[in-house]
Design a protein around this motif. Sequence first.
Motif, PDB file in Angstrom:
ATOM      1  N   GLY A  52       0.429  -1.352   0.308  1.00  0.00           N
ATOM      2  CA  GLY A  52      -0.101  -0.509  -0.459  1.00  0.00           C
ATOM      3  C   GLY A  52       1.103   1.150  -0.225  1.00  0.00           C
ATOM      4  N   GLN A  53       0.347   2.466  -0.320  1.00  0.00           N
ATOM      5  CA  GLN A  53       1.061   3.582  -0.610  1.00  0.00           C
ATOM      6  C   GLN A  53       1.570   4.118   1.130  1.00  0.00           C
ATOM      7  N   LEU A  54       1.342   3.435   2.443  1.00  0.00           N
ATOM      8  CA  LEU A  54       1.998   3.580   3.042  1.00  0.00           C
ATOM      9  C   LEU A  54       3.307   3.269   3.627  1.00  0.00           C
ATOM     10  N   GLY A  55       2.574   1.646   2.926  1.00  0.00           N
ATOM     11  CA  GLY A  55       4.214   0.639   3.360  1.00  0.00           C
ATOM     12  C   GLY A  55       4.713   0.189   2.035  1.00  0.00           C
ATOM     13  N   GLN A  56       4.996   1.848   1.058  1.00  0.00           N
ATOM     14  CA  GLN A  56       5.674   1.609   0.267  1.00  0.00           C
ATOM     15  C   GLN A  56       7.078   3.353   0.749  1.00  0.00           C
ATOM     16  N   SER A  57       5.933   4.047   1.274  1.00  0.00           N
ATOM     17  CA  SER A  57       6.293   5.315   1.261  1.00  0.00           C
ATOM     18  C   SER A  57       7.455   4.846   2.857  1.00  0.00           C
ATOM     19  N   LEU A  58       7.234   3.459   3.227  1.00  0.00           N
ATOM     20  CA  LEU A  58       8.172   3.279   5.014  1.00  0.00           C
ATOM     21  C   LEU A  58       9.377   2.823   4.209  1.00  0.00           C
ATOM     22  N   GLN A  59       9.143   1.975   2.872  1.00  0.00           N
ATOM     23  CA  GLN A  59      10.213   1.275   2.222  1.00  0.00           C
ATOM     24  C   GLN A  59      11.402   2.317   1.825  1.00  0.00           C
ATOM     25  N   ARG A  60      10.700   3.375   1.616  1.00  0.00           N
ATOM     26  CA  ARG A  60      11.654   4.189   0.593  1.00  0.00           C
ATOM     27  C   ARG A  60      12.196   4.577   1.307  1.00  0.00           C
ATOM     28  N   VAL A  61      11.496   5.130   2.798  1.00  0.00           N
ATOM     29  CA  VAL A  61      12.571   6.159   3.755  1.00  0.00           C
ATOM     30  C   VAL A  61      13.488   5.459   4.801  1.00  0.00           C
ATOM     31  N   VAL A  62      12.948   4.091   4.395  1.00  0.00           N
ATOM     32  CA  VAL A  62      13.937   3.308   5.346  1.00  0.00           C
ATOM     33  C   VAL A  62      15.222   3.189   4.763  1.00  0.00           C
ATOM     34  N   ALA A  63      15.208   2.375   3.299  1.00  0.00           N
ATOM     35  CA  ALA A  63      16.417   2.178   2.697  1.00  0.00           C
ATOM     36  C   ALA A  63      17.497   3.749   2.190  1.00  0.00           C
ATOM     37  N   ALA A  64      16.602   4.962   2.195  1.00  0.00           N
ATOM     38  CA  ALA A  64      17.362   6.135   1.937  1.00  0.00           C
ATOM     39  C   ALA A  64      17.978   6.178   3.491  1.00  0.00           C
ATOM     40  N   ARG A  65      17.944   5.880   4.226  1.00  0.00           N
ATOM     41  CA  ARG A  65      18.715   5.843   5.904  1.00  0.00           C
ATOM     42  C   ARG A  65      19.440   3.900   5.828  1.00  0.00           C
ATOM     43  N   GLY A  66      19.357   3.590   4.922  1.00  0.00           N
ATOM     44  CA  GLY A  66      20.353   2.557   5.384  1.00  0.00           C
ATOM     45  C   GLY A  66      20.114   1.542   6.340  1.00  0.00           C
ATOM     46  N   ASP A  67      18.583   1.415   6.695  1.00  0.00           N
ATOM     47  CA  ASP A  67      18.015   0.611   7.930  1.00  0.00           C
ATOM     48  C   ASP A  67      18.762  -0.065   7.254  1.00  0.00           C
ATOM     49  N   ARG A  68      18.403  -1.711   8.588  1.00  0.00           N
ATOM     50  CA  ARG A  68      18.479  -3.385   8.271  1.00  0.00           C
ATOM     51  C   ARG A  68      16.844  -3.592   9.585  1.00  0.00           C
ATOM     52  N   ASP A  69      17.186  -4.915   8.497  1.00  0.00           N
ATOM     53  CA  ASP A  69      15.990  -5.962  10.205  1.00  0.00           C
ATOM     54  C   ASP A  69      15.069  -5.012   9.587  1.00  0.00           C
ATOM     55  N   TRP A  70      14.498  -4.872   8.693  1.00  0.00           N
ATOM     56  CA  TRP A  70      12.839  -4.113   8.239  1.00  0.00           C
ATOM     57  C   TRP A  70      12.327  -5.248   7.430  1.00  0.00           C
ATOM     58  N   HIS A  71      11.649  -5.930   7.294  1.00  0.00           N
ATOM     59  CA  HIS A  71      10.508  -6.642   6.329  1.00  0.00           C
ATOM     60  C   HIS A  71       9.216  -7.176   6.197  1.00  0.00           C
ATOM     61  N   PHE A  72       9.587  -6.061   4.679  1.00  0.00           N
ATOM     62  CA  PHE A  72       8.227  -5.410   4.413  1.00  0.00           C
ATOM     63  C   PHE A  72       7.760  -6.392   3.601  1.00  0.00           C
ATOM     64  N   LEU A  73       6.240  -6.538   4.111  1.00  0.00           N
ATOM     65  CA  LEU A  73       5.595  -7.799   3.355  1.00  0.00           C
ATOM     66  C   LEU A  73       4.603  -7.582   2.749  1.00  0.00           C
ATOM     67  N   PRO A  74       3.904  -7.360   1.508  1.00  0.00           N
ATOM     68  CA  PRO A  74       2.576  -7.128   1.068  1.00  0.00           C
ATOM     69  C   PRO A  74       1.367  -8.560   1.101  1.00  0.00           C
ATOM     70  N   HIS A  75       0.122  -8.470   0.622  1.00  0.00           N
ATOM     71  CA  HIS A  75      -0.583  -8.935   1.193  1.00  0.00           C
ATOM     72  C   HIS A  75      -0.197 -10.658   0.185  1.00  0.00           C
ATOM     73  N   GLU A  76       0.825 -10.217  -0.635  1.00  0.00           N
ATOM     74  CA  GLU A  76       0.943 -12.283  -0.643  1.00  0.00           C
ATOM     75  C   GLU A  76       1.639 -13.020  -0.036  1.00  0.00           C
ATOM     76  N   ALA A  77       2.390 -12.474   0.567  1.00  0.00           N
ATOM     77  CA  ALA A  77       3.386 -12.721   1.421  1.00  0.00           C
ATOM     78  C   ALA A  77       3.092 -13.156   3.494  1.00  0.00           C
ATOM     79  N   LEU A  78       1.732 -12.313   3.327  1.00  0.00           N
ATOM     80  CA  LEU A  78       1.364 -12.302   4.854  1.00  0.00           C
ATOM     81  C   LEU A  78      -0.440 -11.743   4.070  1.00  0.00           C
ATOM     82  N   GLU A  79      -0.895 -12.781   4.503  1.00  0.00           N
ATOM     83  CA  GLU A  79      -2.405 -12.575   3.866  1.00  0.00           C
ATOM     84  C   GLU A  79      -3.243 -12.652   6.005  1.00  0.00           C
ATOM     85  N   ILE A  80      -3.428 -10.868   6.337  1.00  0.00           N
ATOM     86  CA  ILE A  80      -3.568 -10.970   7.348  1.00  0.00           C
ATOM     87  C   ILE A  80      -5.093 -11.743   8.120  1.00  0.00           C
ATOM     88  N   CYS A  81      -5.963 -11.739   7.460  1.00  0.00           N
ATOM     89  CA  CYS A  81      -7.419 -12.964   7.291  1.00  0.00           C
ATOM     90  C   CYS A  81      -7.223 -14.099   7.328  1.00  0.00           C
TER      91      CYS A  81
END
Length: 286
Positions: A11-40
């Motif tokens: 989603g838009q917030l998830g993608q925005s977070l990915q961009r922020v984290v990548a720009a700062r060189g953070d590690r150990d973040w796990h970004f899971l879209p619906h296909e990787a984690l079906e929360i239902c």
Amino acid sequence: MPSILVTGAGGQLGQSLQRVVAARGDRDWHFLPHEALEICRPDMCLQVVRSIHPSVIINCAAYTAVDRAETEQDITFAVNAQAVENIVRAAESVDAVLIHISTDYVFGGEGNVPHLEGEIPIPQCVYAATKREGELRALSYERTMVIRTGWLYSQFGHNFYLTVAKHCAASDSMRIVFDQVGTPTWAGNLAVALRSVALSGLYDPGVYHYTDLGVASWYDFTVAIQHLLGSHNHIVPIRSHEYPQAAQRPAYSVLDSAFTRGHLGLEAVHWTEGLEQCFRMGVGAN
């Protein structure tokens, strides 16, 4: 550094977070879209969360088609409420902090004073009611922080900013509501705030508000977008009843974020500055 899992990463917030984290060189973040984690799916939530064993879970997943929610009530409730309980159970299993994202729409009434965190919500549409139920289920876990935001937009996905930009590019005339007031909030700014909270170690459970600063109507927001794009579309201000929609929108949903900013040590900018920041990233950038 904590291990952080983000649901709804597509989603838009998830993608925005990915961009922020990548720009700062953070590690150990796990970004899971619906296909990787079906929360239902509670079994999948437990399995994935236990395999990653995060210190913090940021739940960005939500059903946000506000009008369609009126006729798709079951799936809206499943994603916005029942699935939150699945995430809570998974978070409990690894003793993770849960940061759950909610919405200004839970305040559905009239008024002209920004809403405080402790006010009693009065949701007025299916989307709002399911998001409020999701808040309650999230808060049943003693390590939950609910962060409400409002009028979120970005260069990703589908949102009001991109819709207006599309109409400006096509030189379309637009009829835009001027009697609904809130605070346009660039998802990039919320992402920076969420990163700060997730990495701070200051996990004080409860309800928080975070948006950009200031107040605008949808008409004001549209004119500001038009100005940045250098467009000369004809924009007509109209009242809500002249643009009937399936779901009732709050007439006034400005959130007071002063407590949150002070308590969590967060910065914020005026919504016009956020809009300029988003525009500099490029319309529809991926």
